[in-house]
Design a protein around this motif. Structure first.
Motif, PDB file in Angstrom:
ATOM      1  N   GLY A 257     -38.959 -11.269  10.482  1.00 53.45           N
ATOM      2  CA  GLY A 257     -38.843 -11.923  11.780  1.00 53.45           C
ATOM      3  C   GLY A 257     -37.440 -12.427  12.049  1.00 53.45           C
ATOM      4  N   LEU A 258     -36.810 -12.995  11.013  1.00 47.87           N
ATOM      5  CA  LEU A 258     -35.430 -13.474  11.164  1.00 47.87           C
ATOM      6  C   LEU A 258     -34.496 -12.330  11.514  1.00 47.87           C
ATOM      7  N   ALA A 259     -34.617 -11.210  10.800  1.00 50.43           N
ATOM      8  CA  ALA A 259     -33.733 -10.070  11.041  1.00 50.43           C
ATOM      9  C   ALA A 259     -33.953  -9.501  12.436  1.00 50.43           C
ATOM     10  N   ASP A 260     -35.212  -9.352  12.848  1.00 49.53           N
ATOM     11  CA  ASP A 260     -35.501  -8.826  14.184  1.00 49.53           C
ATOM     12  C   ASP A 260     -34.973  -9.763  15.279  1.00 49.53           C
ATOM     13  N   THR A 261     -35.117 -11.059  15.058  1.00 54.33           N
ATOM     14  CA  THR A 261     -34.621 -12.029  16.036  1.00 54.33           C
ATOM     15  C   THR A 261     -33.102 -11.941  16.160  1.00 54.33           C
ATOM     16  N   ALA A 262     -32.411 -11.856  15.028  1.00 55.31           N
ATOM     17  CA  ALA A 262     -30.949 -11.752  15.057  1.00 55.31           C
ATOM     18  C   ALA A 262     -30.505 -10.482  15.768  1.00 55.31           C
ATOM     19  N   ASP A 263     -31.177  -9.372  15.486  1.00 58.70           N
ATOM     20  CA  ASP A 263     -30.829  -8.113  16.150  1.00 58.70           C
ATOM     21  C   ASP A 263     -31.064  -8.203  17.656  1.00 58.70           C
ATOM     22  N   GLY A 264     -32.227  -8.720  18.034  1.00 62.33           N
ATOM     23  CA  GLY A 264     -32.576  -8.759  19.454  1.00 62.33           C
ATOM     24  C   GLY A 264     -31.721  -9.715  20.252  1.00 62.33           C
ATOM     25  N   LEU A 265     -31.602 -10.951  19.765  1.00 63.79           N
ATOM     26  CA  LEU A 265     -30.832 -11.946  20.512  1.00 63.79           C
ATOM     27  C   LEU A 265     -29.343 -11.676  20.452  1.00 63.79           C
ATOM     28  N   GLY A 266     -28.897 -11.063  19.358  1.00 62.47           N
ATOM     29  CA  GLY A 266     -27.471 -10.782  19.228  1.00 62.47           C
ATOM     30  C   GLY A 266     -27.034  -9.495  19.875  1.00 62.47           C
ATOM     31  N   GLY A 267     -27.930  -8.503  19.955  1.00 56.01           N
ATOM     32  CA  GLY A 267     -27.522  -7.186  20.424  1.00 56.01           C
ATOM     33  C   GLY A 267     -27.916  -6.827  21.831  1.00 56.01           C
ATOM     34  N   GLY A 268     -28.883  -7.540  22.408  1.00 58.04           N
ATOM     35  CA  GLY A 268     -29.340  -7.200  23.755  1.00 58.04           C
ATOM     36  C   GLY A 268     -28.585  -7.937  24.835  1.00 58.04           C
ATOM     37  N   GLN A 269     -28.453  -7.281  25.992  1.00 53.52           N
ATOM     38  CA  GLN A 269     -27.755  -7.900  27.123  1.00 53.52           C
ATOM     39  C   GLN A 269     -28.710  -8.410  28.193  1.00 53.52           C
ATOM     40  N   THR A 270     -29.937  -7.944  28.174  1.00 53.23           N
ATOM     41  CA  THR A 270     -30.955  -8.412  29.115  1.00 53.23           C
ATOM     42  C   THR A 270     -32.191  -8.835  28.343  1.00 53.23           C
TER      43      THR A 270
ATOM     44  N   ILE B 134     -35.389  -4.441  21.376  1.00 56.33           N
ATOM     45  CA  ILE B 134     -34.728  -4.379  20.077  1.00 56.33           C
ATOM     46  C   ILE B 134     -35.554  -5.106  19.023  1.00 56.33           C
ATOM     47  N   MET B 135     -36.143  -6.251  19.387  1.00 54.89           N
ATOM     48  CA  MET B 135     -36.923  -7.032  18.429  1.00 54.89           C
ATOM     49  C   MET B 135     -38.170  -6.278  17.963  1.00 54.89           C
ATOM     50  N   LYS B 136     -38.691  -5.396  18.814  1.00 57.45           N
ATOM     51  CA  LYS B 136     -39.864  -4.601  18.435  1.00 57.45           C
ATOM     52  C   LYS B 136     -39.493  -3.401  17.564  1.00 57.45           C
TER      53      LYS B 136
END
Length: 255
Positions: A85-98, A105-107
């Motif tokens: 969950g931590l890794a997915d959150t970092a990827d999603g919140l850090g890599g997405g623009q919308t 990304i989190m999925k």
């Protein structure tokens, strides 16, 4: 009533870990949400096993090896559930623009650079803090490990109670993404507090305060960027609380 609560505890144990449990008959998806009050107790079960490994390994090997084995045991018992969950959150919140792209990304099961860096650094910090504690006192290190696991899960329950759901309800890891009840949160907090009695008062207070501050970072970012929590965000809150708690306790006791 006792039978119902025991069933909910088993449900929480099945949801959060890979530990063997008796089968649940007539399982209902809403049990996952209702079982949140016992998430800290599940964390303490994981923490107690990891703490026993930590203490035993510290009698044979260096503090670093003992800490690494304890963290590895915790990851194995949960299947890396919270770390994922931590890794997915970092990827999603850090890599997405919308918002939509962040949730997409989190999925995604693939690990990105933000997730890999965050996961690696947080694991390293937990191992380092535990090694520092083992060097001071293996007993205190074991107690801090049990406390961190239980309190980290309580922090996740607090996020469930206080934050709206920000993702696709059909993809919720915790079943129906309703908010946890305040009564359930109160039970979770009470269950999570007892290991603090094994630590010096100042270390416990400072550790909880630091854990809350660090754990609030992914919650605040998720509220700002996707409008609330998801199951991945809960994992991030739990992991970041553990990091903040262990670093604060290690720093205070070593000083």
């Amino acid at each position: 009533m006792i039978g119902r609560e025991a069933r909910l505890f088993v449900c929480a144990l099945q949801f959060l870990t890979r530990l063997p449990t008796p089968p649940l008959r007539d399982f209902q998806p809403e049990w996952i949400q209702q079982s949140a009050r016992w998430f800290p107790l599940v964390g303490q079960v994981v923490g107690l096993i990891a703490a026993a490994i930590l203490y035993g390994a510290a009698q044979v090997w260096s503090p670093w090896i003992a800490a690494l084995l304890a963290v590895a045991a915790g990851v194995a018992m949960t299947g890396g559930f919270h770390e994922d969950g931590l890794a997915d959150t970092a990827d999603g919140l850090g890599g997405g623009q919308t918002r939509a792209r962040r949730l997409e990304i989190m999925k995604d099961s693939r690990l990105g650079s933000y997730g890999a860096l965050t996961l690696g650094l947080t694991l390293a910090l937990r191992v380092a803090a535990l090694a520092m504690l083992v060097a001071v006192s293996p007993w205190m290190a074991a107690a801090a490990l049990v406390a961190s696991h239980g309190l980290g899960r309580a922090a996740a329950v607090a996020a469930m109670a206080l934050m709206p759901y920000g993702g696709d309800p059909g993809m919720a890891k915790e079943g129906r993404p309703d908010r946890a009840s305040i009564a359930g949160l109160a039970v979770a907090v009470l269950v999570a507090l007892w290991p603090l009695a094994l630590l010096p008062v100042a270390a416990g207070v400072v550790g909880v305060a630091a854990g809350l501050v660090v754990g609030a970072v992914p919650a605040w970012q998720a509220q700002r960027l996707i409008g609330g929590r998801t199951g991945d965000v809960l994992g991030a809150v739990e992991q970041m609380f553990e990091v903040g708690f262990l670093l604060a306790v290690a720093g205070l006791l070593a000083a």
